[in-house]
Structures are given as structure tokens and as C-alpha cells.
Design a protein around this motif. Structure first.
Motif, PDB file in Angstrom:
ATOM      1  N   MET A  75       0.714  -1.029   0.011  1.00  0.00           N
ATOM      2  CA  MET A  75      -0.027  -0.123   0.090  1.00  0.00           C
ATOM      3  C   MET A  75       0.910   1.545  -0.012  1.00  0.00           C
ATOM      4  O   MET A  75       0.464   2.358  -0.616  1.00  0.00           O
ATOM      5  CB  MET A  75      -0.970  -0.018   1.180  1.00  0.00           C
ATOM      6  CG  MET A  75      -1.857  -1.150   1.423  1.00  0.00           C
ATOM      7  SD  MET A  75      -3.488  -0.873   0.578  1.00  0.00           S
ATOM      8  CE  MET A  75      -4.301  -0.213   2.013  1.00  0.00           C
ATOM      9  N   SER A  76       1.941   1.080   0.622  1.00  0.00           N
ATOM     10  CA  SER A  76       2.864   2.294   0.725  1.00  0.00           C
ATOM     11  C   SER A  76       3.478   2.737  -0.671  1.00  0.00           C
ATOM     12  O   SER A  76       3.589   3.756  -1.067  1.00  0.00           O
ATOM     13  CB  SER A  76       4.123   2.130   1.563  1.00  0.00           C
ATOM     14  OG  SER A  76       3.594   1.890   2.912  1.00  0.00           O
ATOM     15  N   LEU A  77       3.692   1.467  -1.333  1.00  0.00           N
ATOM     16  CA  LEU A  77       4.340   1.532  -2.680  1.00  0.00           C
ATOM     17  C   LEU A  77       3.227   2.280  -3.358  1.00  0.00           C
ATOM     18  O   LEU A  77       3.346   3.188  -4.311  1.00  0.00           O
ATOM     19  CB  LEU A  77       5.012   0.400  -3.208  1.00  0.00           C
ATOM     20  CG  LEU A  77       5.312   0.391  -4.669  1.00  0.00           C
ATOM     21  CD1 LEU A  77       6.581   1.282  -4.725  1.00  0.00           C
ATOM     22  CD2 LEU A  77       5.724  -1.021  -5.062  1.00  0.00           C
ATOM     23  N   MET A  78       1.824   1.833  -3.331  1.00  0.00           N
ATOM     24  CA  MET A  78       1.028   2.271  -4.181  1.00  0.00           C
ATOM     25  C   MET A  78       0.794   3.620  -4.059  1.00  0.00           C
ATOM     26  O   MET A  78       0.643   4.462  -4.909  1.00  0.00           O
ATOM     27  CB  MET A  78      -0.430   1.466  -3.905  1.00  0.00           C
ATOM     28  CG  MET A  78      -0.194  -0.056  -4.725  1.00  0.00           C
ATOM     29  SD  MET A  78      -1.471  -1.220  -3.878  1.00  0.00           S
ATOM     30  CE  MET A  78      -2.955  -0.457  -3.822  1.00  0.00           C
ATOM     31  N   SER A  79       0.964   3.945  -2.878  1.00  0.00           N
ATOM     32  CA  SER A  79       0.637   5.737  -2.480  1.00  0.00           C
ATOM     33  C   SER A  79       1.797   6.331  -3.070  1.00  0.00           C
ATOM     34  O   SER A  79       1.431   7.455  -3.718  1.00  0.00           O
ATOM     35  CB  SER A  79       0.630   5.924  -0.923  1.00  0.00           C
ATOM     36  OG  SER A  79      -0.262   5.288  -0.436  1.00  0.00           O
ATOM     37  N   TRP A  80       2.941   6.053  -2.867  1.00  0.00           N
ATOM     38  CA  TRP A  80       4.282   6.783  -3.515  1.00  0.00           C
ATOM     39  C   TRP A  80       4.052   6.632  -5.054  1.00  0.00           C
ATOM     40  O   TRP A  80       4.032   7.905  -5.622  1.00  0.00           O
ATOM     41  CB  TRP A  80       5.525   5.821  -3.348  1.00  0.00           C
ATOM     42  CG  TRP A  80       6.698   6.470  -4.064  1.00  0.00           C
ATOM     43  CD1 TRP A  80       7.408   7.510  -3.410  1.00  0.00           C
ATOM     44  CD2 TRP A  80       7.203   6.030  -5.384  1.00  0.00           C
ATOM     45  NE1 TRP A  80       8.361   7.867  -4.195  1.00  0.00           N
ATOM     46  CE2 TRP A  80       8.374   6.831  -5.465  1.00  0.00           C
ATOM     47  CE3 TRP A  80       6.873   4.915  -5.881  1.00  0.00           C
ATOM     48  CZ2 TRP A  80       9.372   6.609  -6.406  1.00  0.00           C
ATOM     49  CZ3 TRP A  80       7.864   4.936  -7.317  1.00  0.00           C
ATOM     50  CH2 TRP A  80       8.983   5.568  -7.318  1.00  0.00           C
TER      51      TRP A  80
END
Lengths: 497, 497
Positions: free
Chosen positions: A25-30
Motif C-alpha cells: 500500500m505504501s508503494l501504491m501511494s508513492w
């Protein structure tokens, strides 16, 4: 070994998949903020909704909750193990308290509200955003009620962003700050030593050259670009991590007034450093991240303000600026110092100097408290905002964009978030005085020995991740938790002497 | 409405979280190859392992499997619904057949093997890689046995990459190709019209300028950069999608011999186009992607070879090349055509021209079949490879890098993958002749009406995603499935006339 208790080890085994979803999810946000093609947001929104739900389900698996409850009864857990149980209990409590319809409704409303807010701000049309803001305060109040509260519904919301923070803490802190900041602001403005404006604010720069400056500064600060971290460009600067070996910050280049991008980079670096210095043994566990928004903001503000806006740092970065930006040759290091430290009551929080900044937080906090109890109606917010702004800083917004519509937070449903910025400012100042008892901070900065400072942060704060609750960690590390006196002392020493 | 059956609708509801994990994993793969900081691979590997396992568990949830089995008994499903059930049954069958220890062992071995393979290739040391390769063929054989097979264990492996493909199909196809290609290769080499080498292969280019060429070509091909797609740089070119609104390709810039990057871009564009043209109604479902590697490769080879290496395309891109690359002024469009179409027996598969390419596949397929049954020992592979290469193309590798160690596939555990490249080459040629019955392909290319070609692909193949099994789709779309005659005819027409 950090984790020895077999029950806690079993919990961590089962937790790792939750960490993995968070990683994704963090990668998706970034990616959404940096490289995602425009129309990709459609698929991304569906994926995000599904994974959030899955996260919730996995966290609340009965066998997992049972393990955590069982571990909570053990008395001989070490600090790390206790930290794991504390953080998971908290997550489970919050996830259990909020009914799925509320979570879904909140996701739906905020998704639309963010779009409408942007539109409303551009068109200077508060009425457009009003129904969404009403809905958001309504949902926030319901959230508080489901989470449960004792003295003030705002308590429940504050705790979402800063574990254990109470309205009465915030009131006391902001009360002390209000009186003292008023005096400091009056003092610095009447003395006139720090300018309100600076000619460098109007000077344009080339993005490529400023990028080189930012990268050089990060290099000096030991930020491991390409190895364990990145610097990218996005509409709003932020820090995000995919674990301790992959921490990414962003900035933006507006083409003018170079300190804006430079300080955003130093600020985000402060956040990133926290993550980069967490004990690797805490990886993939619930305590492998920063403990709270307040403590996190303390790290970023420390680097941005205490270090970044100091005379010593100016001396240190001057050659880098001189080398990359042609126009610097017309200015001395002392000029740059005053350019970095203009003080002026202004409308926009994110542009505020360190002296007036907390007044902006005071305003929002008062307003959120009143709106959440219904003591003030959403339709009266703009007027309330403007009156209060005039009272605090002597200036009155002329547009909604200069006033009530300026921040993205409410459109995202973040009510109770703003006070953590002031917590951060206090932590930064307190950290400075604690550090100075042991290392000569100014001399370290002057000679570029940033590693000494960073090691101090690591050993006292960073390496523990979320092992201890925020206040406990701060008391252990710097002797106090959230206290305004160091911030007041720091500002008075810097701006009035 | 595409999906009407309530049972299938329930299946799709429950499937969406699997799609979301796939979306996240795709982004993680893309990021690993493009922007991830070096040390990030540690956390990424943990996240990937956890999410793969989770995917497996969610797919095999008893209530989900039951729904799929129940739906499979319905007789009045429409084509799309039947497609959903077919694809899920297949995934469930494969996931169920492979014991977790085998999956874990395979993941562990290949993770190490990829590192060792790189090292072994650089050091020209087959013995270093040998134990890993033995383990990989052993695990592949076990995989085949767990999956089950009737006539040849290789059948089970082929099916993993190309639904329903059998060893006897591959044998028949490669048998026909072998004889015919031999003749064509001899013919083109003796005629000498197509050069073996070209001076442009030695000419260096500036990356920035070549990037501009690639982007301009993609623009002409209607690739929606920034809107629904991207072009980035990575060590090995690839295509990946996060849904139909977010499809990304990569290329690499070696600084010399510009056709290499240009054709990698056109090749990946062909893959991307497939994904971009799938019916949006199939989004988030098991049939919302390309149906198989063979069909996918057909689309990429069609654009790379049939379109990209044609005289008409050269005429069309010539002005773009001329405008961006200084050295082009010394060459006519006809020169460029021959530069694009050099023919030479060579060691490295990925550098092979379209005439000799399939000989490389023939070699690997023979070798995989023999290694999987144990008819040939891994230690004898290098010698076998070199002998066979000499027989097929008259050249003998001098290093392992020119021979048995050249491809990454085995180190990744991909045994049975290579034949899909030849399937792709056949599909590309068959698609061409099918298309020419309805639209004048050459004229379309000459006038840059690529949309007409793309619409044809969309209506016949792309929009269906994985609704029909590969052979059924191909027969519906182009009248044949995997047949070598069109490929032979195409090569003979182009290179011998």
C-alpha cells in the motif's frame, strides 16, 4: 535476540502478511503521487479499497486477536515484546470499534471531498465544499463516539493520530504557547532585525540546478540516495517507507524562492532519517516504524528549523548554493540567513515561519473542537476562522483559499491531526536542549559532523521504533514529553536576542 | 451486461481481492526493475513471499472453490462467464496440485540461482551454476509429476505457460519449421541481398535523442503515455500492467546500434496494446488479461517484425530518425531497411533476426525435453548445446555465455517457457495474412493509419482478454491456431523474393 517469547514470535509470524500489505500500500501511494499515469487512479482506487478491507479482516482474525490477548497477560515480556502487544492491541481496538459502514462511508465521502475541495479552493466557493465538510465533521463525531471518549469527543480523534494525546494536554500546551508567542511575535516584528520579506523570494531558479543543490545537501546529510532511499518530485512533498531499506522523500520545484524546495527536502529528510535509523531487528513487526506523528514531526522540524535555519548551517551550505545558483554571488551568508528566517504574519500555514507557525495550529484546533461538539456550525467556520486569524496574527483572509479552504486535511477526513504539528515543534526544541547537554550542537553543524547528531537521535529515539508509547519514549530520551517551554526559549533566544 | 449469472457475480465479488494483490505485486515488480533503491530488495523479497502465499490461500478458500465448482455445473453460462470459470478452475487445479514445500523450495532455489547464474555467466564458469541447474530440472520434473501428465512430463510444464499446449504440438511445429527454416536461411545467406552486418550497428547515439525517437514512435502508434501508460528504463525490457488503465513498458539504452532499443520499444508496445484494448467490462476479473504467453508474444512480434521491420514502416519513421539522429543523413530509407533486417546465424537468441530466431527455440526445446526426462544429464548440456547449435546454424559457441548460460529463464525456474516465443512468431504471421484479407495492411502502415490495424486486433483478439482458450480464440480470430505455414510463407516472401 530482541524477540524471545514464543507467543510473541508466533504473533510476529502471523503479522508479517499484514506488514506485506502495508508495504504494498505504501508503494501504491508513492507511485500514485509520482509516476502513475493519469487514468491509473481508477484501478488503484479499487485495489486500495480491497487491500484495506483485507488488512482489516486479517488483523481481526479471531485466532490472531486471541494470541495478542493471551500475550497481553504475560508479565515477563521484554520492552520490545510489550511494544508489539501494545501496538497490536491498539490497532485491534480501533479496527473493532469502527463499524464497516462507517469506514466505507468515510472512504466514499473523502474520495469525493478531496476533488470538490480542490475545485472549491480554486473557485473561492465555500458553499461548494460545505456539504462535504458537514458530512466529514458528522462522520468524525460518529467516529469519536464509536471509539469512545471520557471528557471530550476530540480526545478520541486526537488519539488516532497521537497515541494517548488528550484535549486537556493540547489546551494546556496551546494556552501557554498563545501568550508567549504573542509576545515573541510582537518583539521580533518591532525590533525589525528579522525581515518580513527578502528580495531572494522573488528570484527564479532553474529546476535542474536546484535539484543538484538538494541532492548535494542530502549527500552531506548522509541520505543514502539509490542505496536505501530516493528523492522524487510530487505535487506535495512527503516521506514514505517500504521498510528500513527503502525510504523515499519527494519535493516540488516552483521555479522561484529556492528556500521553499530546499527546506521541504530537509524537512522530509528528517522524517526519512527516523525510519532509516530504526533497529533492523524490528523489521516486519508492528513496532518497526515511527511511534507517532508528533515524534515524527519532531525529527523533521529539528532538521528543518533547528539545524537548517541556523547560522552554522547557512555557512555550511553556502558554497553549495554559490556553486549551483548564479544569483547567490550577490548575497553574503548573512543575507542568506535572513532570507531563510523571514518572520511575517501570513495567511498560509505551510508558508509560515517558525515563530508564527503554531498560531495557525491554535486556530485550527479551537475550530475543530467547537465543530466536533456542534458548538459552531460548519456554515459559520469561514467567519470564525477570519475573526480568529485577525485576533491571533492581526491579518484577515480575503479569500477562502487564504482562510478556511487552505488545507487538504479536512477533505481527507483528518480531524485531530493538526495539533501533532505543534507537538513536533516542541519535540524539536526539547531535543535540541537535551542534545546540547551532551554534544556541542553548533560546532557539529559548523563542521558538518552531522553523523554525531544522527547517532544521538538514533540511540535515544530512532532505533526503538514504536517500542515505547510516545510520551514514555520522549521522557526517556530527552527528559520531558510534550512541553512548550523549550520551544518558547528557543524562539526567544533566536529571535529576540 | 457481460456478467449476469448471480453465482459468477458472487465469484467475481470474492475474486476482486485476488486481483488487488496481483495489482500490488505487478507494481512491486515494476518498481524493483526501475526505481527501487538497491537495498530495497530485502524488504521487497519478504513482502513478495508473504503476498504470494496469501494469494494462494485466498484462491483455495473452500467457500471460493465451492462456488467455482458449482458454477462449472451450470450449462447456460455465456462465453465470458464460462471464461471466468475456466480460468479459475485452472488456477485452482495448479495451486492445489503443488505442495507448499515444493513452492517454497522452488522460490528459495531460484532466488539463489538467479544470482549465481549472473556470476557464472560473467566468469564463464558452468560448474558454478551446474548444481542449481540440476536442482531446477529436478524440481521441474517433480512439478510435472505433481501436476500430472499423460504422454510426456514436458506436457505439464508447457501447459503452465500456454494453456493446453502439448509436447506433440510443439514437436510437430518445430519439425516443420526446422526443415523449412534451414532452406530459407541457406537461401537468404547465399543470395546476399540481406546483409549479415551493417555499419549502423557500430554507430553510437545519445540516450536523450534516442529517447525522443522512441517517444515519437510510440506517439504515432497511439500509445497513451502519461494517460494510461508509461515508458521507463530497466536492465531488461518488459511490459507489465496494473489494469487496463495503467500499462507500462521499459527499454534500455546501450548507446550504440539504435535499432536495438527501438525494436524493444515496438515489441513491448505490442504487448501493451493487447492489455490496453481489453474490454473494460472485464476489469478486476480473472479474464481481464492476455490469454496466454503465445498469443501475447504474437501481438508483440506482429508489431516488432511484421509492421516494424517492413519497408513501409521504415518510410514512415525515417523523418523521425532523420530529425533526431544526426548520422541518419548519410543513409537512405533503403539503407535503414537493410539495417533493420540483417540476417546472420548468431549465438545470442535475443539478438537473433527473425529468420534464424526459431532455431534458437528449437535447440532449447529439444534440450529441455531431454533434461526433464533425464535422457541427458545437466553436466552434458553445454556440449549438447554446442553440437546442436553447430548443426542448426553452423556456428559453435566459444564461451558458456554464448551458449548454455545465455538465458535467464532456467535460473528463474522457467522450463517449458521457450516454445511460446515460437508460438508468438507463428501467430504474428498468421495474423498478418488474416488481416490482409480485410484491410490493406501495407497501405495502412505507409499512411500511418495504425488505428485501423489496432481496431482489427481489438475486435478480433484483444477485447476478449482470456475469455476463450488460446487455440479457440485464434481459430475464431484468424482461422488457424498454432500453425507454422504462415510464418514460413512470410519469411520466404520477405527474404527470398
Amino acid at each position: 535476540m530482541v524477540f524471545e517469547n514464543p507467543l510473541v514470535k508466533e504473533i510476529l509470524e502471523k503479522y508479517r502478511v499484514l506488514w506485506a500489505i502495508e508495504h504494498a500500500m505504501s508503494l501504491m501511494s508513492w507511485d500514485s503521487e509520482t509516476y502513475m499515469p493519469r487514468e491509473g487512479y481508477r484501478d488503484r482506487a479499487v485495489a486500495r479499497a480491497e487491500l484495506s478491507l483485507l488488512q482489516q479482516q486479517l488483523l481481526l482474525r479471531p485466532e490472531f486477536v486471541e494470541l495478542v490477548e493471551k500475550a497481553d497477560k504475560y508479565e515477563d515480556l521484554n520492552d520490545y515484546e510489550r511494544g508489539v502487544v501494545r501496538v497490536l492491541k491498539r490497532s485491534i481496538r480501533i479496527a473493532r470499534a469502527l463499524p464497516p459502514w462507517l469506514v466505507a462511508e468515510r472512504a466514499k465521502v473523502t474520495q469525493e471531498a478531496m476533488v470538490v475541495w480542490r475545485e472549491a479552493r480554486v473557485r473561492n466557493d465555500f458553499d461548494l465544499f460545505k456539504p462535504y465538510l458537514e458530512k466529514i465533521f458528522d462522520l468524525s463525531r460518529k467516529t469519536a463516539d464509536f471509539l469512545g471518549w471520557d471528557k471530550h469527543p476530540y480526545d478520541a480523534l486526537l488519539d488516532l493520530y497521537e497515541e494517548g494525546l488528550k484535549t486537556e494536554d493540547v489546551d494546556r500546551i496551546l494556552g501557554v504557547l498563545k501568550t508567549n508567542l504573542k509576545q515573541i511575535i510582537d518583539g521580533v516584528l518591532s525590533k525589525g532585525m528579522y525581515p518580513r520579506e527578502h528580495p531572494l523570494e522573488k528570484i527564479p531558479y532553474e529546476t535542474g540546478k536546484m535539484e543538484a543543490v538538494n541532492k548535494k545537501i542530502l549527500e552531506i546529510l548522509n541520505y543514502p540516495i539509490g542505496v536505501r532511499s530516493r528523492l522524487d518530485t510530487s505535487a506535495h512533498p512527503f516521506t514514505i517507507d517500504m521498510g528500513i531499506n527503502d525510504v523515499r522523500i519527494t519535493t516540488r520545484y516552483e521555479g522561484v524562492d529556492f528556500k521553499r524546495t530546499m527546506f521541504s527536502v530537509i524537512h522530509e529528510f528528517g522524517h526519512a532519517l527516523y525510519q532509516l535509523q530504526i533497529d533492523p531487528a524490528l523489521s516486519y513487526t508492528p513496532i518497526g516504524g515511527g511511534v507517532s506523528l508528533g515524534v515524527h514531526e519532531g525529527q523533521s522540524r529539528f532538521w528543518e528549523n533547528i539545524i537548517g535555519r541556523s547560522r552554522e548551517f547557512v555557512e555550511f551550505v553556502y558554497p553549495i548554493l554559490r556553486e549551483n545558483l548564479d544569483f547567490i554571488k550577490d548575497y553574503t551568508p548573512s543575507d542568506i540567513y535572513y532570507y531563510f528566517n523571514t518572520v511575517k504574519p501570513s495567511f498560509i500555514r505551510v508558508d509560515a515561519d517558525e515563530v508564527t507557525y503554531n498560531m495557525h495550529i491554535l486556530l485550527r484546533t479551537e475550530l475543530e473542537k467547537l465543530a466536533i461538539t456542534g458548538e459552531i456550525k460548519v456554515s459559520d467556520l469561514p467567519e470564525f476562522w477570519n475573526d480568529y486569524m485577525e485576533k491571533l496574527l492581526g491579518i484577515r483572509p480575503r479569500t477562502y483559499g487564504e482562510g478556511v479552504l487552505q488545507d487538504i486535511h479536512w477533505s481527507m477526513g483528518s480531524v485531530g491531526y493538526f495539533p501533532t504539528y505543534t507537538l513536533g515543534n516542541m519535540v524539536a526544541a526539547s531535543m535540541r536542549y537535551a542534545m546540547e547537554k551532551e554534544i556541542k550542537l553548533r560546532e557539529r553543524v559548523a563542521s558538518g559532523e552531522f553523523e554525531t547528531i544522527q547517532n544521538w537521535q538514533k540511540d535515544r529515539i530512532h532505533k526503538y521504533g514504536a517500542t515505547y508509547p510516545p510520551k514514555e519514549l520522549l521522557r526517556k530520551a530527552i527528559g520531558v514529553d510534550y512541553e512548550p517551554e523549550h520551544l518558547i526559549r528557543y524562539l526567544a533566544e533566536k529571535y529576540l536576542k
